[in-house]
Design a protein around this motif. Structure first.
Motif, PDB file in Angstrom:
ATOM      1  N   PHE A   1      18.832  -9.178  15.744  1.00  0.00           N
ATOM      2  CA  PHE A   1      19.807 -10.018  16.443  1.00  0.00           C
ATOM      3  C   PHE A   1      20.412 -11.022  15.466  1.00  0.00           C
ATOM      4  N   LEU A   2      19.562 -11.662  14.675  1.00  0.00           N
ATOM      5  CA  LEU A   2      19.996 -12.767  13.826  1.00  0.00           C
ATOM      6  C   LEU A   2      20.916 -12.325  12.692  1.00  0.00           C
ATOM      7  N   GLU A   3      20.854 -11.050  12.282  1.00  0.00           N
ATOM      8  CA  GLU A   3      21.730 -10.607  11.195  1.00  0.00           C
ATOM      9  C   GLU A   3      23.198 -10.581  11.628  1.00  0.00           C
ATOM     10  N   ARG A   4      23.460 -10.721  12.918  1.00  0.00           N
ATOM     11  CA  ARG A   4      24.836 -10.698  13.416  1.00  0.00           C
ATOM     12  C   ARG A   4      25.410 -12.092  13.680  1.00  0.00           C
ATOM     13  N   PHE A   5      24.576 -13.131  13.549  1.00  0.00           N
ATOM     14  CA  PHE A   5      25.020 -14.488  13.871  1.00  0.00           C
ATOM     15  C   PHE A   5      24.452 -15.497  12.874  1.00  0.00           C
ATOM     16  N   TYR A   6      25.162 -16.593  12.716  1.00  0.00           N
ATOM     17  CA  TYR A   6      24.651 -17.732  11.964  1.00  0.00           C
ATOM     18  C   TYR A   6      23.875 -18.600  12.943  1.00  0.00           C
ATOM     19  N   THR A   7      22.695 -19.051  12.539  1.00  0.00           N
ATOM     20  CA  THR A   7      21.874 -19.854  13.445  1.00  0.00           C
ATOM     21  C   THR A   7      21.491 -21.173  12.781  1.00  0.00           C
ATOM     22  N   ILE A   8      21.414 -22.218  13.590  1.00  0.00           N
ATOM     23  CA  ILE A   8      21.078 -23.555  13.121  1.00  0.00           C
ATOM     24  C   ILE A   8      19.879 -24.063  13.910  1.00  0.00           C
ATOM     25  N   TYR A   9      18.887 -24.552  13.187  1.00  0.00           N
ATOM     26  CA  TYR A   9      17.637 -25.030  13.786  1.00  0.00           C
ATOM     27  C   TYR A   9      17.577 -26.538  13.545  1.00  0.00           C
ATOM     28  N   ASP A  10      17.914 -27.303  14.574  1.00  0.00           N
ATOM     29  CA  ASP A  10      18.188 -28.734  14.458  1.00  0.00           C
ATOM     30  C   ASP A  10      17.061 -29.543  15.102  1.00  0.00           C
ATOM     31  N   THR A  11      16.141 -30.032  14.273  1.00  0.00           N
ATOM     32  CA  THR A  11      15.031 -30.839  14.780  1.00  0.00           C
ATOM     33  C   THR A  11      15.512 -32.208  15.240  1.00  0.00           C
ATOM     34  N   THR A  12      16.460 -32.809  14.526  1.00  0.00           N
ATOM     35  CA  THR A  12      16.951 -34.143  14.867  1.00  0.00           C
ATOM     36  C   THR A  12      17.423 -34.215  16.313  1.00  0.00           C
ATOM     37  N   ASN A  13      18.154 -33.196  16.748  1.00  0.00           N
ATOM     38  CA  ASN A  13      18.727 -33.190  18.095  1.00  0.00           C
ATOM     39  C   ASN A  13      18.032 -32.218  19.039  1.00  0.00           C
ATOM     40  N   SER A  14      16.911 -31.626  18.605  1.00  0.00           N
ATOM     41  CA  SER A  14      16.128 -30.691  19.411  1.00  0.00           C
ATOM     42  C   SER A  14      17.021 -29.624  20.039  1.00  0.00           C
TER      43      SER A  14
END
Length: 410
Positions: A382-395
């Motif tokens: 799934f992830l190879e088709r999209f850019y993903t952001i993992y944002d701890t600051t804003n959960s």
């Protein structure tokens, strides 16, 4: 510091190294490192790809044990780290630094070394006196906890980072350990003190090396020219996505809430396969895993039949021609896996023990029914088709389309 751009595929008893030149990209807005991709399966000739992902999912579903909640008088530390498709980065430990090839994993949070190259102590190394251990789907590591200097890139240096130094490990192939970038709560229970250990991302943000406690990850289909991944520290790099990132809060449903968990529904050809449910986004899983009842609905809708050799669903050319988009409704936005994005890369069929000319689907049975707080795992395919952001600051977790969202590479 040098980062490998080689792509290594290792399955059973063979490996192929591919090192195409990466395409030119605009200068990054945030610090970034390139990630090398490896594809591998245990060489026992018996383990199938869905089995690896199901073992990992079983551990994720047993999160209460990892957090130290007693069941039958026992406690356990459980994190899942192994997968068939992995991305690795070269990370320095100590001063002068020794380079270690570490798996990037959003589904765990401990950073550890020693699975391959042994730990080299320097003047910056300090033994905390605590043991550390992590068990996962088909392996484990155990050893000592150290505090040491960790160098992610020339401008990303952590003076005092907790690392595990393994004296025993299993289930990690062709890598020296793990760089865990999941939520820090996942480290609870990995040491006798049961304390929460700050991750590398936490420490980079705390020191001011990055402005936000967030990472962005870009992958590409394995058959495209741009076969390396990119991990951006501190936020999202617009050089790697083509649509505006859309964010959703981390789910509140346990156990998915302890991971990079989200709420989503899944549609196929105007049929609701899964109503709004919690699950996780996980670079350490290869396939798209669906709870058993949801998987059965997808299997029925596509006409796929389980293939004995690979464990994946197999479809005919005619069925492939009739596939519809698989739509993931995340927040107010729909992210679609096209028919081509729903199939396993055909040039890797034989690496799984399959027929070179067959068509296999990338959705697999999680091995547990829905309603347990984790009904899906959006893995690498799934992830190879999209850019993903993992944002701890804003959960929160963000998604954006890339130049490969609609690729026909598979």
């Amino acid at each position: 510091m040098k980062f490998s751009t080689a792509v290594v595929f290792a399955a059973a008893a063979f490996s192929v190294v591919v090192a195409p030149p990466p395409p030119s990209k605009p200068a990054p807005k945030f610090p970034m490192v390139r990630l090398a991709k490896r594809f591998e399966l245990p060489g026992d000739g018996k383990t199938k790809l869905p089995d690896l992902d199901r073992a990992r999912a079983a551990v994720h579903l047993g999160l209460d044990l990892h957090l130290g909640i007693k069941r039958d008088g026992k406690t356990s530390s459980t994190l899942a780290t192994n997968a068939a498709t992995i991305y690795t980065a070269s990370v320095g430990v100590g001063s002068p630094a020794t380079e270690y090839n570490l798996i990037i994993d959003t589904g765990s949070a401990n950073t550890w070394i020693g699975a391959g190259q042994p730990y080299q102590q320097t003047s910056t190394s300090r033994d905390t006196g605590e043991t550390v251990q992590v068990a996962y789907g088909s392996g484990f590591f155990s050893g000592e906890e150290y505090i040491d200097q960790v160098t992610i890139a020339d401008n990303l240096v952590i003076d005092k980072q907790s690392i595990g130094v393994a004296d025993k490990s299993a289930g990690i192939y062709n890598a020296d350990g793990i760089l865990g970038i999941g939520p820090a709560i996942l480290t609870t229970g990995s040491t006798p003190s049961h304390r929460e250990i700050p991750t590398v991302t936490d420490n980079l943000a705390a020191s001011g090396a990055i402005s936000n406690n967030a990472v962005g990850i870009f992958f590409a289909p394995t058959t495209e020219a741009d076969t390396t991944g990119v991990l951006t520290w501190g936020g999202a790099d617009p050089a790697y996505y083509t649509s505006k990132p859309r964010y959703v809060p981390v789910t509140r449903t346990r156990p998915a809430s302890a991971y990079w968990g989200i709420d989503q529904s899944i549609m196929y050809h105007n049929q609701t396969l899964m109503p709004l449910s919690a699950g996780i986004v996980d670079t350490g899983s290869t396939l798209l895993l669906l709870a058993t009842d949801i998987f059965k609905a997808y299997k029925s809708a596509t006409g796929g039949q389980e293939d004995a050799a690979t464990g994946l669903l197999k479809i005919t050319n005619e069925q492939y021609a009739g596939l519809s988009n698989l739509d993931f409704v995340i927040g107010d936005n729909t992210f679609s896996l096209t028919p081509n994005a729903q199939i396993w890369p055909r040039y890797l069929n034989t690496a799984l023990g399959g027929d070179a000319n067959a068509i296999y689907l990338i959705a697999a049975d999680m091995g547990a029914p829905s309603g347990r707080g984790m009904d899906f795992i959006n893995g690498y395919t799934f992830l190879e088709r999209f850019y993903t952001i993992y944002d701890t600051t804003n959960s929160r977790v963000g998604f954006a389309e890339t130049e490969y969202t609609y690729s026909e590479a598979n």
